[in-house]
Design an enzyme around this catalytic site. Structure first.
Site, PDB file in Angstrom:
ATOM      1  N   LYS A 196      24.287  52.612 -25.240  1.00  0.00           N
ATOM      2  CA  LYS A 196      25.066  51.341 -25.106  1.00  0.00           C
ATOM      3  C   LYS A 196      26.343  51.639 -24.448  1.00  0.00           C
ATOM      4  O   LYS A 196      27.567  52.339 -24.594  1.00  0.00           O
ATOM      5  CB  LYS A 196      25.396  51.187 -26.220  1.00  0.00           C
ATOM      6  CG  LYS A 196      25.643  49.726 -27.160  1.00  0.00           C
ATOM      7  CD  LYS A 196      25.663  49.271 -28.423  1.00  0.00           C
ATOM      8  CE  LYS A 196      25.752  48.006 -28.168  1.00  0.00           C
ATOM      9  NZ  LYS A 196      25.926  47.206 -29.960  1.00  0.00           N
ATOM     10  N   LYS A 260      20.637  50.481 -22.984  1.00  0.00           N
ATOM     11  CA  LYS A 260      21.087  48.849 -23.514  1.00  0.00           C
ATOM     12  C   LYS A 260      22.907  48.745 -22.180  1.00  0.00           C
ATOM     13  O   LYS A 260      23.576  49.633 -22.421  1.00  0.00           O
ATOM     14  CB  LYS A 260      21.706  48.436 -24.669  1.00  0.00           C
ATOM     15  CG  LYS A 260      22.081  47.446 -24.863  1.00  0.00           C
ATOM     16  CD  LYS A 260      22.069  46.871 -26.670  1.00  0.00           C
ATOM     17  CE  LYS A 260      22.911  45.609 -26.318  1.00  0.00           C
ATOM     18  NZ  LYS A 260      23.389  44.957 -28.195  1.00  0.00           N
TER      19      LYS A 260
END
Length: 336
Positions: A196, A260
């Site tokens: 992330k 992400k």
């Protein structure tokens, strides 16, 4: 004789193109992120995300039923917590009667086969908008992990199929696995946000949940608050680090790993896919959604064509599951 090889033979018409197509999409490839609000009969559109709403639990349940009928089999849920319930410990996150826990129970009761993956992070519950507990001007890793374990176990008790830690604390997957197992939830999975990045693409999402870091002046307590999330989310200049993080999470017990954001990070998706032996989820994030919607509203792009192209590209890069705000729109098109 010239040329012997003619690639265009396989592109002559749609029947041939579909016959040799290497990548396909179906509604079961999608997970729909959902924002849940307090109250009843509440449906508030998020201004920076046209077509996406914060819904109360009753309307969330109705939407989940529609998604399931379209062939979507997973939802990733987030809650907008009242300001009076926020503090620096995040203790509301493991309240058995909290908004998240109520939502999980309601969704599973109404649609038992829908896979529910609640978000595990403290930012919706933090007065500072951070994913962890703040002390001495920093996010405390280990005390935050202890809080996340309580949160994840409460989600499992409410009926979650997977927990989805998005916090990026070190070692949290191992502690979550140990905590879930000790509580008797060996079959509850972990979908870890492994890679992330500290991305500017999250802006509309933070608007939806009021989860952006807050300046010290806005808080009641004189606490030094980090101005951003770069001490725990990843530097977007790094590639090898993403693979390392994903491998560590698998070694600690993650059943799925996530990359992400999505479209801007497809090189990372492929590298992670090649490095791990578990399914890879990709989050097609709010900023990526908002850009397409904004351009389409101005007539600069065709919403449906760009949507399907981006989703196909994410799948082609190696995604087993795509968390996307386009899930419902795309499923409707695929079902036609």
């Amino acid at each position: 004789m010239f040329p012997i090889h003619r690639g265009r033979r396989l592109r002559v018409n749609e029947s041939i193109r579909s016959l040799v197509r290497e990548t396909t999409l179906s509604p079961s490839d999608f997970m729909f992120p959902m924002f849940i609000a307090e109250g009843e009969n509440v449906k508030v559109e998020i201004p920076s995300m046209p077509g996406i709403f914060r819904r109360s639990i009753d309307l969330t349940v109705e939407e989940v039923k529609e998604l399931f009928a379209l062939g979507i089999r997973a939802v990733n849920i987030y809650v907008k917590v009242s300001e009076n319930l926020k503090d620096n410990t995040g203790k509301e996150a493991w309240n058995p009667n909290g908004l998240m826990q109520q939502a999980i129970r309601a969704i599973k009761a109404a649609c038992p086969e829908m896979i529910v993956m609640p978000d595990v992070a403290l930012d919706p519950y933090s007065i500072y908008g951070h994913d962890g507990i703040i002390a001495n001007g920093d996010i405390e890793n280990d005390s935050t992990v202890e809080a996340l374990v309580k949160m994840a176990v409460s989600h499992a008790q409410a009926g979650a199929d997977f927990v989805a830690p998005s916090d990026m604390m070190d070692g949290r997957v191992l502690r979550l696995r140990q905590g879930l197992d000790a509580a008797g939830f060996q079959n509850v999975g972990i979908m870890s946000y492994s890679a992330k990045y500290a991305s500017a693409f999250y802006g509309p999402f933070r608007d939806a949940l009021d989860s952006a870091p807050k300046d010290t002046e806005t808080n009641a307590e004189p606490v030094e608050v980090p101005k951003d999330k770069k001490t725990y989310q990843m530097d977007y200049a790094n590639r090898i680090e993403a693979v390392k993080e994903a491998v560590w999470d698998v070694e600690e017990g993650a059943d799925m790993v996530m990359v992400k954001p999505g479209i801007a990070y497809l090189d990372i998706v492929r590298e992670v896919k090649d490095a791990v032996n578990v399914p890879v989820t990709v989050y097609h994030v709010s900023g990526e959604y908002a850009m397409i919607k904004a351009a389409a509203e101005r007539g600069w792009l065709d919403n449906d064509k760009i949507m399907m192209e981006q989703l196909m590209c994410i799948k082609r890069a190696g995604a087993s599951l795509i968390s996307t705000y386009f899930a419902k729109e795309a499923a409707i098109l695929l079902n036609q």
